[in-house]
Design an enzyme around this catalytic site. Sequence first.
Site, short mmCIF file in Angstrom:
data_model
loop_
_atom_site.label_atom_id
_atom_site.label_comp_id
_atom_site.label_asym_id
_atom_site.label_seq_id
_atom_site.Cartn_x
_atom_site.Cartn_y
_atom_site.Cartn_z
N CYS A 8 53.25 -6.38 30.71
CA CYS A 8 55.20 -6.96 30.66
C CYS A 8 56.22 -5.99 30.99
O CYS A 8 55.60 -4.92 32.39
CB CYS A 8 55.36 -6.80 29.09
SG CYS A 8 54.55 -5.24 28.26
N ASN A 11 55.45 -1.53 28.98
CA ASN A 11 54.00 -1.60 28.35
C ASN A 11 53.02 -1.22 27.15
O ASN A 11 52.70 -0.38 27.27
CB ASN A 11 52.74 -0.65 29.48
CG ASN A 11 51.83 -0.70 30.24
OD1 ASN A 11 50.37 -0.30 30.49
ND2 ASN A 11 50.80 -1.72 29.19
N CYS A 13 54.46 -2.94 23.58
CA CYS A 13 54.81 -3.67 23.41
C CYS A 13 53.61 -4.76 23.75
O CYS A 13 52.33 -5.32 22.56
CB CYS A 13 56.02 -4.34 23.13
SG CYS A 13 57.25 -2.66 22.19
N ARG A 14 53.86 -5.87 24.13
CA ARG A 14 53.48 -7.11 24.30
C ARG A 14 52.25 -6.61 24.91
O ARG A 14 50.92 -7.07 24.79
CB ARG A 14 54.04 -7.78 25.02
CG ARG A 14 55.63 -8.77 24.58
CD ARG A 14 56.71 -9.15 25.11
NE ARG A 14 57.37 -8.33 26.06
CZ ARG A 14 57.95 -8.69 26.72
NH1 ARG A 14 58.25 -9.82 27.53
NH2 ARG A 14 58.99 -7.83 27.62
N SER A 15 51.93 -6.18 26.23
CA SER A 15 50.96 -5.87 27.17
C SER A 15 49.40 -4.95 26.07
O SER A 15 48.80 -5.43 26.70
CB SER A 15 51.19 -5.68 28.72
OG SER A 15 51.59 -4.53 28.64
N ASP A 124 60.06 -10.01 24.08
CA ASP A 124 60.49 -9.13 23.86
C ASP A 124 60.54 -8.97 22.26
O ASP A 124 61.82 -8.67 22.31
CB ASP A 124 61.04 -9.08 24.98
CG ASP A 124 61.29 -6.66 24.71
OD1 ASP A 124 60.63 -6.48 24.23
OD2 ASP A 124 62.00 -6.48 25.63
P1 4NP Z 1 56.88 -4.60 26.04
O1 4NP Z 1 58.72 -4.56 25.24
O2 4NP Z 1 57.99 -5.09 27.87
O3 4NP Z 1 56.63 -5.67 25.60
O4 4NP Z 1 56.52 -3.30 26.18
C1 4NP Z 1 59.92 -3.31 25.29
C2 4NP Z 1 59.28 -1.70 25.47
C3 4NP Z 1 60.37 -0.92 25.91
C4 4NP Z 1 61.28 -1.25 26.31
C5 4NP Z 1 61.97 -3.09 26.45
C6 4NP Z 1 60.47 -3.76 26.06
N1 4NP Z 1 62.49 -1.07 26.39
O5 4NP Z 1 63.44 -0.72 27.02
O6 4NP Z 1 62.47 0.67 26.80
#
Ligand code: 4NP
Length: 157
Positions: A8, A11, A13-15, A124
């Site tokens: 994602c 790294n 939240c989703r992945s 997201d």
């Molecule tokens: P992920 O979510 O891609 O599912 O891990 C996010 C985590 C952090 C951020 C964006 C999306 N960020 O902008 O820091």
Amino acid sequence: MTAVLFVCLGNICRSPSAHAVFRALVASEGLEDKISIDSAGTAAWHTGNMADDRARSVGRLRGYDMDDLRARQVTVLDFDAFDYIIAMDQNNLQDLQALAPASYAGHLALMLDFSGKDSGEVPDPYYGDITDYEHVFELLEPAATGLLAHIRDSHNL
Ligand code: 4NP
């Protein structure tokens, strides 16, 4: 070994959630010695960090412990190491396609391509609330089942 990498943006939240869901499924089917699993982000912002508290608490309630996972950024070497590189959304997929060596012979796909009912993106949840994290798991669980069935079929596992 068939190696699977979930990707994602951050790294956190989703992945890591996909990583935890998929490894629980792989363990429940006794395939830990046949399928290896990792996750990474296209961005480096959260390198070394644990998964987001909200992902960990929603995951824990559903039976997934992801406290051991630490964020890292995807690198070009991942294309040598992983047979399946699974993106959560179209932006992740495009970033991976831009990074992929022309010689990459593995599978680059969207997570929800393996879902029976849903398709498209795992949204997201980072700027959302706990219900957005629950929704992520609701999307990931059937997709993880579909992905494992696909890998079992393709590799005679
Ligand atoms: P992920 O979510 O891609 O599912 O891990 C996010 C985590 C952090 C951020 C964006 C999306 N960020 O902008 O820091």
